[in-house]
Scaffold this motif. Structure first.
Motif, mmCIF file in Angstrom:
data_model
loop_
_atom_site.group_PDB
_atom_site.id
_atom_site.type_symbol
_atom_site.label_atom_id
_atom_site.label_comp_id
_atom_site.label_asym_id
_atom_site.label_seq_id
_atom_site.Cartn_x
_atom_site.Cartn_y
_atom_site.Cartn_z
ATOM 1 N N UNK A 20 0.653 -1.329 0.378
ATOM 2 C CA UNK A 20 -0.162 0.158 -0.049
ATOM 3 C C UNK A 20 0.966 1.357 -0.399
ATOM 4 N N UNK A 21 0.452 2.223 -0.189
ATOM 5 C CA UNK A 21 1.242 3.792 -0.070
ATOM 6 C C UNK A 21 1.436 3.724 0.927
ATOM 7 N N UNK A 22 2.284 4.624 1.432
ATOM 8 C CA UNK A 22 2.629 4.504 3.246
ATOM 9 C C UNK A 22 1.911 5.496 3.914
ATOM 10 N N UNK A 23 0.757 6.477 3.823
ATOM 11 C CA UNK A 23 0.229 6.724 4.659
ATOM 12 C C UNK A 23 -1.281 5.773 4.761
ATOM 13 N N UNK A 24 -2.109 4.893 3.738
ATOM 14 C CA UNK A 24 -2.761 3.827 4.079
ATOM 15 C C UNK A 24 -1.613 2.797 5.009
ATOM 16 N N UNK A 25 -0.613 2.281 4.658
ATOM 17 C CA UNK A 25 0.163 1.727 5.497
ATOM 18 C C UNK A 25 -0.001 0.965 6.595
ATOM 19 N N UNK A 26 0.351 3.098 6.789
ATOM 20 C CA UNK A 26 0.515 3.175 8.404
ATOM 21 C C UNK A 26 -0.771 3.647 9.367
ATOM 22 N N UNK A 27 -1.740 3.841 8.740
ATOM 23 C CA UNK A 27 -3.450 4.106 9.051
ATOM 24 C C UNK A 27 -3.669 2.731 9.393
ATOM 25 N N UNK A 28 -3.031 1.543 8.283
ATOM 26 C CA UNK A 28 -3.944 -0.081 8.984
ATOM 27 C C UNK A 28 -3.076 -0.270 10.169
ATOM 28 N N UNK A 29 -1.768 -0.737 9.538
ATOM 29 C CA UNK A 29 -0.487 -1.018 10.557
ATOM 30 C C UNK A 29 -1.230 -0.351 11.756
ATOM 31 N N UNK A 30 -1.617 1.013 12.358
ATOM 32 C CA UNK A 30 -1.812 1.596 13.908
ATOM 33 C C UNK A 30 -3.026 0.900 14.213
ATOM 34 N N UNK A 31 -3.927 1.281 13.372
ATOM 35 C CA UNK A 31 -5.407 0.498 13.645
ATOM 36 C C UNK A 31 -5.940 -1.647 13.666
ATOM 37 N N UNK A 32 -4.263 -1.819 13.189
ATOM 38 C CA UNK A 32 -4.695 -3.428 13.539
ATOM 39 C C UNK A 32 -3.289 -3.165 15.074
ATOM 40 N N UNK A 33 -2.444 -2.607 15.475
ATOM 41 C CA UNK A 33 -2.187 -2.119 16.462
ATOM 42 C C UNK A 33 -2.387 -2.225 17.604
ATOM 43 N N UNK A 34 -3.968 -1.131 17.653
ATOM 44 C CA UNK A 34 -4.715 -0.254 18.743
ATOM 45 C C UNK A 34 -5.284 -1.004 18.842
ATOM 46 N N UNK A 35 -5.992 -2.083 18.098
ATOM 47 C CA UNK A 35 -7.300 -3.934 17.818
ATOM 48 C C UNK A 35 -6.567 -4.999 18.805
ATOM 49 N N UNK A 36 -5.232 -5.179 18.457
ATOM 50 C CA UNK A 36 -3.788 -6.153 19.366
ATOM 51 C C UNK A 36 -4.153 -5.701 20.849
ATOM 52 N N UNK A 37 -3.066 -4.107 21.023
ATOM 53 C CA UNK A 37 -3.348 -4.108 22.176
ATOM 54 C C UNK A 37 -4.085 -3.290 23.214
ATOM 55 N N UNK A 38 -5.478 -3.000 22.166
ATOM 56 C CA UNK A 38 -6.702 -3.003 23.449
ATOM 57 C C UNK A 38 -7.132 -4.342 23.430
ATOM 58 N N UNK A 39 -7.303 -5.599 22.834
ATOM 59 C CA UNK A 39 -7.610 -7.303 23.584
ATOM 60 C C UNK A 39 -5.950 -7.131 24.816
#
Length: 651
Positions: A15-34
Motif C-alpha cells: 500500500x501507499x505509505x499513508x494507507x499502510x501506516x493507518x492500517x498498521x496503527x489500527x491493527x496495533x490498536x486492536x491487538x493492544x486493546x485485546x
C-alpha cells in the motif's frame, strides 16, 4: 509463524505509505486493546461501520485479512474474536507490525560535534554523566518533526479541551470580584479617555494568555485519565495473571533501546515489555511508566505550540515544564500525577533526595535543580558527580553550539536569552521568603503499585495533617460543596450552581488523614475510589467546617456520598459538632448510618463541624481494597461523589 499471517502482513507493505501506516496503527490498536483487556467483550468486537474498518482497514490491501488470520470471524454487524481464539496470534501480528514499521532509511548519524564538547579532562563518571546530557539534548529535537507533530495532533481532542477551557475561564470570571472591579474600571476609563480599542486589545490578550494556561490544565487531566495508562508489569498473555520483572535486555530497535522481560507468577510465561524512547509508537501503544508519560506529553505540548521542555531528575523521574507567557516563568507539569505548578512535590511529598534536575528543550539545556528544592545544603552535598564550574561550562558550551547552528535565528536567540535571565532571577535563593511554605502539604506519589512506590521510598504511611478548614459562612447563609473523585476536584457553588471556588486533589480539602489513604485508579475496570494503603489496619479522613462569621451559626447539615464494601469490610461515618454556648464550648458526636441522603437539624447552633470517615476490615492480602470511599466509574464525567450542603442562620 502462520504463513497466511505473514502473507497478509506482506500485502500491507504494497500500500501507499499513508494507507499502510493507518492500517498498521489500527491493527496495533486492536491487538493492544485485546491483550490489555482479554476478557472484555467490547474490545473483542469491531463493528463493520467503525471508522477503524471503513477508513483504515478496508482501503488497505491485507488489512481485513490480518484480522481474519488472527482469529476474527464475521457476524451480522461486526467482526468478533471468539473467546477460545489463541492470543498468541495477536502477539505474533503485533511483533510483525512493530518490525515492519522500523525506519527503512539508515539511522541518523550522531552529531559528533556535540560529543566533542565533553571536556577531555573528564573522569569516567563525569564523562558518562555528560554523555547522558548530550543524549537528552539531542533527543528532544524529535519533538520538532513536522510529520510526528501531525500524527500527535490527530490524537488530541482539541475542540473538547477548548470547550472545557472556555467553560472554566467563564466560571473563573463569574466568581472573581477582581474581574468585576476590573471590568467596571475598564469601562470608566473608556468614557474618560476614549481608548476603547487599546484597552479591549489588552484585555483580550490577557484572556488569551489565561486561556492557554487553563488549556494546559485540561490537557493534563485528559492525558492522565483518558489517554495514557500506567504499567508496572504487563499481564500474562496466556492466563492474564500478574507478572514480575525478571531481566532487562538491550534491543537492536533504535526506537526501543531496552526490553523488559516479565515472568508470570502463575504459569511462568515470559512476557516482553518494550521501553520505547521514540514517542511515535507510544501514540498508539499509550502505556508505560514516567519516561513514556513525559516523553509523549512533552511532544503533545510542542505540537500545540507551547514552549515545552523535558525535565530529567537524576534520582530517577522525568516530567515536563511549559513556559507561561502570562506568568513569564516555566510551569512544572507532571503528567503521571496530573499535577501542575507544584515543584516541591518531589522533595516535600515524595521525600526525594534530589541532586541534579536538568531541563532540555530545542533551545537550551538548563540546570533547574533550585526550582525543586529548599534543602540547598543537602543538595550541594549530594552533587558530587562533577564540579559546579565544569557542569556550568559544559552546559554553556552546548547552548552556544545550538544557538550558533545555521538555522537558528538571531531573533530567537535574543528571546531565549531574555527568557533565561528571567528564569535565573527566579531561581536565586532568597532566605526566609523561599522557606515560608515548608509546612505545606505536597502529596505523596500516586502512580505505580503500592509495593513499587514503597520500595522507592516515595510514600509514607504516617498520619498526615493538612489542617484545611472550610469557612461555610464565607458565602452567605448557604454553603454547597461537591467533590468529584473522577476529576479529583472540590468545588463550591452558589444556589444557581455557579462555581465559586475549586480545589484540586482530595487531600487538600481535608483536616487530616491516616492509614496512607490514597486515590486508587483501576484502569482495567475503569473505576476510581479512595482507600487505605496495603498493610494498614484502618484508614481515616477528617474534613473540618467552621462558621467564622460571629453573627451566624449552623442550622441544618446535609450529606450525600457513596461507599462500597466487600468481604466483611467496614466504612463508618460520624460528625462531631462544637457549639459556642456562653463562651463555654460543648460538643456532640452523631453517627451517620445512611450516607446516601443524611439530613439533620440536631446540630443547630454549632460553629464547627468535623466530618470523619473510617475504613477497616476486609479479608486477605487485598483487605485494604475491600473498603472503598466514593467509588465511581472513570467514564462518569459529572459525578458528585461527595455533596455537603450546610444552611446557616443569624444568631
Amino acid at each position: 509463524m502462520d504463513k497466511d499471517l505473514l502473507r497478509s502482513v506482506d500485502l500491507l507493505k504494497e500500500n501507499e505509505e499513508q494507507v499502510r501506516n493507518d492500517a498498521e496503527n489500527a491493527l496495533l490498536t486492536v491487538c493492544q486493546n485485546i491483550l490489555l483487556h482479554p476478557n472484555d467483550k467490547q474490545y473483542r468486537e469491531v463493528r463493520l461501520d467503525n471508522p477503524i474498518v471503513t477508513t483504515k482497514l478496508l482501503p488497505a490491501l491485507g488489512g481485513i485479512e490480518c484480522l481474519f488470520d488472527i482469529g476474527f470471524v464475521e457476524t451480522t454487524d461486526c467482526l468478533s474474536l471468539p473467546q477460545e481464539a489463541p492470543l498468541s496470534k495477536l502477539q505474533a501480528l503485533q511483533e510483525l507490525l512493530n518490525k515492519s514499521s522500523l525506519p527503512t532509511k539508515a539511522p541518523t548519524v550522531k552529531d559528533k560535534a556535540l560529543y566533542n564538547l565533553i571536556p577531555v579532562t573528564s573522569t569516567d563518571g563525569e564523562e558518562n554523566y555528560f554523555l547522558s546530557i548530550v543524549e537528552y539534548f539531542r533527543s528532544v529535537l524529535r519533538y520538532e518533526d513536522a510529520n510526528l507533530q501531525e500524527k500527535a495532533k490527530k490524537v488530541i481532542p482539541i475542540v473538547d479541551l477548548e470547550i472545557a477551557t472556555m467553560t472554566r475561564l467563564g466560571q473563573l470570571h463569574k466568581s472573581t470580584l477582581l474581574f468585576i472591579a476590573s471590568f467596571c474600571y475598564r469601562h470608566v476609563k473608556l468614557f474618560q479617555s476614549g481608548s476603547q480599542k487599546g484597552v479591549e486589545k489588552q484585555q483580550s490578550e490577557h484572556d488569551v494568555d489565561d486561556a492557554k494556561d487553563l488549556f494546559l490544565m485540561e490537557l493534563l487531566h485528559w492525558y492522565k485519565y483518558k489517554f495514557f495508562t500506567w504499567v508496572d508489569s504487563p499481564k500474562c498473555t496466556a492466563c492474564f495473571s500478574e507478572c514480575n520483572q525478571q531481566e532487562l535486555l538491550l534491543s537492536d530497535d533504535p526506537r526501543c533501546p531496552q526490553v523488559e522481560i516479565h515472568k508470570c507468577t502463575r504459569c511462568g510465561t515470559r512476557v516482553q515489555f518494550p521501553r520505547y524512547s521514540d514517542p511515535e509508537p507510544l501514540l498508539t501503544l499509550r502505556r508505560g511508566r514516567c519516561g513514556e508519560w513525559a516523553n509523549v506529553f512533552t511532544l503533545l505540548c510542542r505540537t500545540l505550540g507551547y514552549d515545552a521542555r523535558f525535565v530529567y531528575d537524576h534520582t530517577d523521574h522525568v516530567w515536563t515544564e511549559v513556559w507561561s507567557i502570562h506568568e513569564k516563568r516555566w510551569i512544572h507539569m507532571d503528567p503521571c500525577e496530573d499535577v501542575m505548578d507544584r515543584p516541591l512535590m518531589y522533595e516535600k511529598g515524595w521525600k526525594k533526595k534530589l541532586n541534579y534536575v536538568i531541563a532540555f528543550s530545542k533551545d537550551e539545556v538548563q540546570d533547574v535543580t533550585w526550582r525543586y528544592t529548599r534543602d540547598l545544603i543537602g543538595v550541594m552535598k549530594r552533587r558530587n558527580i562533577c564540579s559546579e564550574s565544569k557542569l556550568l561550562q559544559f552546559i554553556e558550551s552546548l547552548n552556544k553550539y545550538r544557538h550558533s547552528s545555521p538555522h537558528y535565528s538571531a531573533a530567537r536567540r535574543q528571546y531565549v536569552i531574555k527568557r533565561r535571565l528571567l528564569e535565573l532571577v527566579e531561581l536565586i535563593h532568597v532566605p526566609n521568603k523561599r522557606d515560608s511554605n515548608d509546612n505545606k502539604y505536597y502529596g505523596e506519589r500516586s502512580t505505580g503499585s503500592y509495593e513499587w512506590r514503597r520500595a522507592r521510598r516515595e510514600i509514607s504511611e504516617s498520619n498526615t495533617k493538612i489542617n484545611y478548614s472550610w469557612d461555610v459562612s464565607k458565602y452567605g447563609e448557604a454553603f454547597h460543596l461537591q467533590y468529584s473523585v473522577v476529576k479529583d476536584m472540590y468545588k463550591i457553588t452558589d444556589n444557581n450552581g455557579t462555581i465559586l471556588m475549586e480545589i484540586s486533589g482530595w487531600q487538600y480539602g481535608t483536616k487530616e488523614f491516616e492509614g496512607g489513604m490514597f486515590r486508587k485508579v483501576e484502569h482495567d475496570w475503569k473505576m476510581t475510589y479512595l482507600s487505605r494503603s496495603p498493610g494498614t489496619i484502618c484508614g481515616k479522613i477528617k474534613w473540618c467546617f467552621v462558621v467564622a462569621n460571629p453573627n451566624l451559626y449552623l442550622k441544618t447539615f446535609h450529606l450525600q456520598t457513596t461507599t462500597k464494601i466487600f468481604h466483611e469490610a467496614n466504612v463508618s461515618w460520624d460528625v462531631d459538632a462544637i457549639f459556642d454556648n456562653a463562651n463555654q464550648n460543648k460538643s456532640v458526636v452523631l453517627p451517620i448510618s445512611d450516607v446516601s441522603n443524611y439530613r439533620t437539624d440536631q446540630l443547630k447552633g454549632a460553629t464547627k463541624l468535623i466530618l470523619t470517615v473510617t475504613v477497616s476490615g476486609g479479608q486477605g492480602d487485598c483487605a485494604w481494597q475491600h473498603a472503598q470511599i466514593f467509588r465511581q466509574s472513570l467514564e462518569n464525567e459529572d459525578d458528585r461523589s461527595l455533596v455537603i450542603d450546610i444552611e446557616l442562620e443569624n444568631r
